[in-house]
Write a protein that holds these residues in place. Structure first.
Motif, PDB file in Angstrom:
ATOM      1  N   GLU A 122     -27.721 -19.310 -17.492  1.00  0.00           N
ATOM      2  CA  GLU A 122     -28.948 -19.156 -18.271  1.00  0.00           C
ATOM      3  C   GLU A 122     -28.921 -19.981 -19.559  1.00  0.00           C
ATOM      4  O   GLU A 122     -29.026 -19.461 -20.673  1.00  0.00           O
ATOM      5  N   MET A 140     -15.742 -11.747 -14.846  1.00  0.00           N
ATOM      6  CA  MET A 140     -16.531 -11.315 -13.682  1.00  0.00           C
ATOM      7  C   MET A 140     -15.644 -11.115 -12.464  1.00  0.00           C
ATOM      8  O   MET A 140     -14.756 -11.913 -12.193  1.00  0.00           O
ATOM      9  N   ARG A 195     -24.256 -12.798  -8.062  1.00  0.00           N
ATOM     10  CA  ARG A 195     -24.975 -13.736  -8.920  1.00  0.00           C
ATOM     11  C   ARG A 195     -25.351 -15.003  -8.151  1.00  0.00           C
ATOM     12  O   ARG A 195     -26.456 -15.532  -8.320  1.00  0.00           O
ATOM     13  N   LEU A 215     -19.200 -19.843 -12.500  1.00  0.00           N
ATOM     14  CA  LEU A 215     -19.058 -18.501 -13.066  1.00  0.00           C
ATOM     15  C   LEU A 215     -17.591 -18.172 -13.340  1.00  0.00           C
ATOM     16  O   LEU A 215     -17.268 -17.544 -14.354  1.00  0.00           O
ATOM     17  N   THR A 230     -20.003 -20.230  -7.479  1.00  0.00           N
ATOM     18  CA  THR A 230     -19.120 -19.261  -8.128  1.00  0.00           C
ATOM     19  C   THR A 230     -18.059 -19.934  -8.992  1.00  0.00           C
ATOM     20  O   THR A 230     -17.507 -19.307  -9.887  1.00  0.00           O
ATOM     21  N   GLU A 265     -19.131  -9.589  -8.131  1.00  0.00           N
ATOM     22  CA  GLU A 265     -20.195  -9.871  -9.096  1.00  0.00           C
ATOM     23  C   GLU A 265     -20.586 -11.341  -9.054  1.00  0.00           C
ATOM     24  O   GLU A 265     -21.779 -11.678  -9.169  1.00  0.00           O
ATOM     25  N   ARG A 266     -19.592 -12.216  -8.873  1.00  0.00           N
ATOM     26  CA  ARG A 266     -19.897 -13.650  -8.778  1.00  0.00           C
ATOM     27  C   ARG A 266     -20.717 -13.940  -7.533  1.00  0.00           C
ATOM     28  O   ARG A 266     -21.662 -14.731  -7.562  1.00  0.00           O
ATOM     29  N   GLU A 291     -28.323 -14.239  -6.121  1.00  0.00           N
ATOM     30  CA  GLU A 291     -29.495 -14.161  -6.991  1.00  0.00           C
ATOM     31  C   GLU A 291     -30.001 -15.556  -7.343  1.00  0.00           C
ATOM     32  O   GLU A 291     -31.210 -15.805  -7.350  1.00  0.00           O
ATOM     33  N   ARG A 322     -17.158 -17.359 -16.986  1.00  0.00           N
ATOM     34  CA  ARG A 322     -17.203 -15.894 -17.039  1.00  0.00           C
ATOM     35  C   ARG A 322     -15.936 -15.338 -16.379  1.00  0.00           C
ATOM     36  O   ARG A 322     -16.002 -14.720 -15.310  1.00  0.00           O
ATOM     37  N   ALA A 371     -27.141 -21.203 -13.683  1.00  0.00           N
ATOM     38  CA  ALA A 371     -26.201 -20.111 -13.437  1.00  0.00           C
ATOM     39  C   ALA A 371     -25.875 -19.310 -14.684  1.00  0.00           C
ATOM     40  O   ALA A 371     -25.754 -18.086 -14.646  1.00  0.00           O
TER      41      ALA A 371
END
Length: 338
Positions: free
Chosen positions: A181, A134, A142, A127, A124, A138-139, A145, A131, A179
């Motif tokens: 992409e 976020m 992800r 992220l 995280t 949400e982190r 995922e 990001r 992470a």
């Protein structure tokens, strides 16, 4: 099937040190990575593979210095857009570029992961930095995922690196690299410390992820047998130079450079009849005492007069425009060397 170029390297040269004491580690490297391609980079220890990876990502530690060349990134879906000059990026833009467009999986995952932070914290953190909009939930989603992508149970998010096996730590590093992409993932001998069963599992997952997400890969290893299995193209390095580059199948069927042939006959075939392992005599040259001419000629059983005098330039052999080889066996010998 590979597409347009996503990364182009031209004339890249790297020295360790400055002035009269400098040692040249990379010499005029030219490489092109195409979109969606797996490009394998093979060679013995000390051939310059990792130095190339760190130079491209501008992660060279002192006294490493890029002394020449260009590295350009070509953004997706922007045919008319100017390529990004990675060597000219400011520190701020470079920080945003890394992980977002280009990520790297380092050799030795246990040393790459922070031992006092959980897997959740480290996934995280990427992220959070890239990001900022976020939310925490949400982190976490992800991160779950990402672990699922690389075949790890999500309940391992709360684990510390020492609580994971070597293969799981390496897969966490791959998850971290994916992470955001990125378009390009550079993998520096990511399976070296793992047993052959775990190596194959990770490589199968990597191939699946590449097909699913469409990123390009530069896979660095000394084990050319791994590259033959899943690379699209292979570039062979020796003494800081690219000595041969071709499709993986062509390298396997018909290596043109004696060094490539020596690498291929240094491991047993998994299929077909048994063959004698011949290996390569001698040791790679020290960068501070590089032989004149072709750096491989003191170890080469096919060396002749010009090999000790002239450095061969990579070029396509007759009738094979899709490959290049730097060897006087396949190019006209200079008239003053005959």
């Amino acid at each position: 099937m590979t597409g347009s170029p996503v990364l182009t390297i031209r004339g890249l040269t790297v020295d360790y040190g400055t002035g009269t004491g400098a040692v040249r580690a990379l010499r005029d490297i030219d490489l092109t990575l195409h979109r969606g391609e797996v490009l394998g980079l093979a060679g013995e220890s000390g051939s310059g593979k990792s130095t190339l990876a760190y130079a491209v990502t501008r992660l060279l530690s002192p006294p490493g210095v890029i002394t020449g060349g260009e590295v350009h990134y070509h953004p997706p879906g922007a045919r008319d857009a100017a390529p990004v000059d990675l060597l000219a990026l400011s520190p701020r833009r470079l920080r945003a570029f890394r992980w977002q467009e280009l990520s790297i999986v380092f050799q030795g995952a246990m040393n790459s992961l922070n031992p006092v932070h959980t897997v959740h914290s480290q996934l995280t953190d990427v992220l959070k930095a890239h990001r900022p909009g976020m939310k925490a939930a949400e982190r976490t989603a992800r991160a779950e995922e990402l672990l699922s992508l690389v075949g790890i149970s999500t309940d391992r998010l709360t684990a510390f690196p020492h609580q994971l096996s070597g293969g799981m730590r390496q897969r966490v590093m791959i998850a971290m690299a994916l992470a955001l992409e990125p378009e390009i993932v550079i993998m520096d001998e990511p399976t070296t410390a793992l047993d052959v069963v775990m190596q194959r599992q990770i490589l199968r997952q990597l191939v699946r992820l590449r097909e699913e997400l469409g990123f390009s890969v530069v896979f660095i290893t000394h084990d050319i047998s791994l590259l033959i299995e899943f690379s699209d193209r292979i570039a062979i390095m020796y003494g800081g130079r690219i000595v041969e580059e071709a499709d993986a199948a062509e390298i396997y069927r018909d290596p043109r450079h004696p060094y490539s042939d020596g690498l291929l006959h240094s491991f047993p075939a998994l299929h077909g009849p048994r063959r004698e392992l011949t290996g390569i005599p001698g040791s790679p040259p020290h960068l501070s005492a590089m032989p004149a001419g072709c750096a491989f000629h003191p170890r080469c059983g096919k060396a002749f007069a010009p090999c000790a005098e002239r450095v061969p330039v990579p070029a396509a052999p007759d009738g094979e425009p899709a490959r290049s080889v730097a060897c006087w066996l396949h190019h006209p010998v200079p008239a003053d060397s005959v």
